[in-house]
Design an enzyme around this catalytic site. Structure first.
Site, PDB file in Angstrom:
ATOM      1  N   HIS A 189      92.039  87.913  82.569  1.00  0.00           N
ATOM      2  CA  HIS A 189      91.284  87.682  81.340  1.00  0.00           C
ATOM      3  C   HIS A 189      91.279  88.975  80.541  1.00  0.00           C
ATOM      4  CE1 HIS A 189      88.500  85.003  79.221  1.00  0.00           C
ATOM      5  NE2 HIS A 189      87.800  86.087  78.912  1.00  0.00           N
ATOM      6  N   ASN A 220      84.538  87.690  80.141  1.00  0.00           N
ATOM      7  CA  ASN A 220      83.464  88.492  79.551  1.00  0.00           C
ATOM      8  C   ASN A 220      82.267  87.679  79.082  1.00  0.00           C
ATOM      9  OD1 ASN A 220      85.568  87.690  77.573  1.00  0.00           O
ATOM     10  ND2 ASN A 220      84.204  88.613  76.067  1.00  0.00           N
ATOM     11  N   HIS A 221      82.419  86.359  78.924  1.00  0.00           N
ATOM     12  CA  HIS A 221      81.296  85.513  78.496  1.00  0.00           C
ATOM     13  C   HIS A 221      80.587  84.829  79.665  1.00  0.00           C
ATOM     14  CE1 HIS A 221      81.753  85.881  74.161  1.00  0.00           C
ATOM     15  NE2 HIS A 221      83.059  85.706  74.293  1.00  0.00           N
ATOM     16  N   HIS A 232      92.666  82.704  73.398  1.00  0.00           N
ATOM     17  CA  HIS A 232      92.577  81.329  72.895  1.00  0.00           C
ATOM     18  C   HIS A 232      93.788  80.894  72.075  1.00  0.00           C
ATOM     19  CE1 HIS A 232      87.856  81.126  73.143  1.00  0.00           C
ATOM     20  NE2 HIS A 232      88.409  81.729  74.194  1.00  0.00           N
TER      21      HIS A 232
END
Length: 269
Positions: free
Chosen positions: A153, A67-68, A180
């Protein structure tokens, strides 16, 4: 085949740890192929062309995202000329870049790497399950690929686990990224697909998921906006999942977490 899938690389600390440690890791584990999620590599937000080249020189074969991926404006301009940089396949069809590719490994072997993104508590995207099926309809184990690796993800462990079971026996590994935090559920599923809900991050664990601690704590305590978060810069741990595949089938024979350096207790296959 010996394969390493690295969790999200966060900021300078994470990428410097990967650059420093990956050559020795590759040698010690006799790695044939390395995939790393690089969507947080540029200060915790996105990836640049310079960082992408740095990771490839260090021994990463393919960089996945999530998403980043568009947090750095330049990424949309270079991703189409960076075949080893993937964005989620279930983005809209006219999005720059691609979501999967087939890559060379030693011994004239082929590795299919696909990047897909979950929808639960995430952006509204196309169905990742249907996108995965469409990829395997084109090629798969024994049909042009000696190994198939899915970086899923996603936020929710339930969606990740469902995705793993949906493709069990048809891909070599499904590894989760995004949260993470390395999960303790490394396993080989019933039909011999390696699985872990989240590979963790390559970053400073004396942090809040890779970011310096003060501002995230303030956001939760005060429920007020703060300045932009910044990546933590202490000693980083390289985290990922090691997978050994069967050359005859492409399915997993062994799956073991890897943790090297930094705050976490080290773990080697």
């Amino acid at each position: 085949m010996n394969i390493l899938l690295l969790g999200d690389i966060v900021g300078r600390a994470g990428r410097e740890a990967v650059v420093e440690k990956l050559p020795a890791i590759r040698e010690r584990l006799a790695l044939d192929f390395v995939v790393a999620n690089g969507e947080n590599a540029a200060g915790g937000f996105g990836i640049t062309e310079k960082i992408m080249a740095e990771l490839l020189r260090a021994g990463v074969d393919v960089v996945t995202t999530g998403n980043h991926v568009w947090d750095q404006k330049e990424t949309a301009n270079f991703i189409d000329r960076a075949p080893r940089l993937l964005r989620p396949e279930n983005f809209p069809k006219d999005t720059p870049g691609k979501g999967f590719g087939i890559y060379e490994a030693p011994g004239n072997r082929k590795v299919l790497v696909a990047n897909l993104m979950g929808r639960l508590f995430m952006d509204a995207l196309d169905d990742p399950f249907a996108a995965g099926e469409a990829i395997l309809a084109q090629t798969g184990l024994g049909r042009g690929a000696d190994a198939v690796l899915f970086d899923f993800h996603a936020e929710a462990t339930s969606e990740k686990m469902a995705f793993g079971h949906a493709f069990d026996g048809r891909v070599s590994a499904v590894v989760g990224t995004h949260t993470h935090v390395p999960t303790a559920d490394t396993m080989i599923l019933t039909n011999r697909t390696a699985y872990q809900s989240d590979a963790g991050m390559c970053g400073d664990y004396d942090s809040v998921i890779g970011m310096q601690k003060t501002l995230p704590v303030q956001r939760f305590v005060r429920k007020m906006p703060t300045d932009r978060l910044t990546a933590a810069e202490g000693p980083a741990t390289v985290c990922g999942l090691f997978v050994e595949t069967d050359d005859a089938t492409g399915l997993a024979r062994r799956a073991v977490p890897l943790r090297v350096g930094g705050k976490l207790a080290e773990s080697w296959p």
